[in-house]
Structure formats: structure tokens, C-alpha cells
Design a protein around this motif. Structure first.
Motif, mmCIF file in Angstrom:
data_model
loop_
_atom_site.group_PDB
_atom_site.id
_atom_site.type_symbol
_atom_site.label_atom_id
_atom_site.label_comp_id
_atom_site.label_asym_id
_atom_site.label_seq_id
_atom_site.Cartn_x
_atom_site.Cartn_y
_atom_site.Cartn_z
ATOM 1 N N ARG A 159 0.814 -1.214 0.000
ATOM 2 C CA ARG A 159 0.000 0.000 0.000
ATOM 3 C C ARG A 159 0.846 1.261 0.000
ATOM 4 N NH1 ARG A 159 -3.448 -1.304 5.076
ATOM 5 N NH2 ARG A 159 -3.822 0.927 4.948
ATOM 6 N N TRP A 160 2.110 1.135 0.317
ATOM 7 C CA TRP A 160 2.985 2.303 0.410
ATOM 8 C C TRP A 160 4.195 2.125 -0.488
ATOM 9 C CZ3 TRP A 160 1.478 -0.189 5.084
ATOM 10 C CH2 TRP A 160 0.388 0.419 5.715
ATOM 11 N N CYS A 161 4.732 3.242 -0.943
ATOM 12 C CA CYS A 161 5.902 3.188 -1.821
ATOM 13 C C CYS A 161 7.095 2.570 -1.095
ATOM 14 C CB CYS A 161 6.238 4.586 -2.352
ATOM 15 S SG CYS A 161 6.653 5.781 -1.077
ATOM 16 N N THR A 162 7.179 2.819 0.208
ATOM 17 C CA THR A 162 8.234 2.217 1.012
ATOM 18 C C THR A 162 7.736 2.059 2.447
ATOM 19 O OG1 THR A 162 10.473 2.489 1.894
ATOM 20 C CG2 THR A 162 9.309 4.497 1.325
ATOM 21 N N MET A 163 7.980 0.917 3.035
ATOM 22 C CA MET A 163 7.608 0.704 4.432
ATOM 23 C C MET A 163 8.449 1.574 5.347
ATOM 24 S SD MET A 163 5.067 -0.971 5.393
ATOM 25 C CE MET A 163 5.320 -1.034 7.131
#
Length: 182
Positions: A159-163
Motif C-alpha cells: 500500500r505504500w511506496c516504502t515501508m
């Protein structure tokens, strides 16, 4: 960090969507010569100079970003769906068959500028839809980011570009909200 770059069929979509850094507000297309440089760097014929072409490409970019955000589970607004459909419909494609009998969708001959860009994007999306990779091109759920990335996770549920940045921020906000309630 994991590779978040899109496969060749979707690379142009990702590159276009990421010409706007939402957090800083920097728009690479709006910079002097930005649209011309983007088209040139991607092997596309130039667009007529002016606000009309820039506006059309910016509308395409934002509609594509919204479609990529929909791949994370957010519904695409009906207005955005109509806008994207209108933009993609205006870019004609042709079906070509090569010497080996391989078929491919390609921009119609003679297209230039915005129409050439849009047709190439449409052909890439059609290819990616056929091979199942289109839903893996996503926009980060963080409202202040929305960077477009390619989800290579086994389950395809990123869901996110980077955790490390956006994912951690979202989880921390959720944690603090729960803590404040309790």
C-alpha cells in the motif's frame, strides 16, 4: 530497498505519474521546457508549445495516478474514470503483426505530442492488463506522497511506496490514534 520500477510496458505510466512530487509540489512538466524534455527523453515527438498541451498531459498524469491509487483498494472517482476514458479514447491504436506472427498494439501512425504519449501509454496499459501486471502499478496510499511504484510483493498487497517511510508513518499514526482513544 526492493526494486519498485515498473516493467517496460508500464514504465512510461510510472515515469509520467512521478513527474509531480506531491510533498514538495515540484512539477517536472511545468518547469521551463519540462514537457518537451519528458517527451524527448521517452522517444516521443514534440508537442506544440503552450498551456493546452501541458494541461492535457497533467490531466492524464493525475487520472493515471488516481487509477494506480485504485489498485490499492480506493475507488476511482466517476469523474476521473470519465476523464481517463476520454483521454485514452482520443489516442488511436493499431494492431500490428511482426514477421514471427506476434501481435502488438501500437500508436496509430502519424501521432505527435500529447496524442502520441497517450497512445503509447494506452498500448502499455493494454499489454499490462493482458499479462496481469497492470493492477500491480500502484500509488502510495499516503496522501502527501502518492508516488507510483510497482508492487513486486508475492501477495501483491503493498500500500505504500516504502515501508521505511510512508508505511512507518501510517502505522505510527494508527498507533497514536489507538493510544489516544484508550
Amino acid at each position: 530497498m526492493a526494486d519498485r520500477s515498473a516493467p517496460p510496458s508500464l514504465a512510461l505510466v510510472q515515469d509520467l505519474a512521478n513527474t509531480l512530487d506531491i510533498e514538495s509540489g515540484q512539477d517536472a512538466l511545468a518547469a521551463p521546457g519540462g514537457l518537451a524534455a519528458f517527451l524527448r527523453d521517452h522517444g516521443l515527438p514534440p508537442a506544440p508549445a503552450g498551456k493546452r498541451a501541458l494541461s492535457a498531459v497533467q490531466r492524464l498524469r493525475e487520472a493515471l495516478r488516481a487509477a494506480c491509487l485504485a489498485h490499492t483498494g480506493t475507488d476511482l472517482a466517476e469523474e476521473t474514470e470519465r476523464e481517463l476514458e476520454a483521454l485514452l479514447t482520443a489516442a488511436p491504436l493499431t494492431l500490428t503483426v511482426d514477421a514471427r506472427g506476434e501481435a502488438a498494439l501500437c500508436p496509430a501512425p502519424g501521432l505527435t505530442g500529447v496524442a502520441a504519449l497517450t497512445a503509447r501509454i494506452a498500448a502499455g496499459i493494454a499489454t499490462a492488463a493482458a499479462d496481469g501486471t497492470w493492477p500491480r502499478l500502484k500509488a502510495c496510499e499516503a496522501h502527501d506522497c502518492q508516488w507510483v511504484f510497482y508492487d513486486r510483493s508475492p501477495a501483491g498487497r503493498s500500500r505504500w511506496c516504502t515501508m521505511a517511510v510512508c508505511g512507518s508513518r501510517a502505522k505510527m499514526r494508527t498507533y497514536r490514534a489507538r493510544k489516544a482513544e484508550g
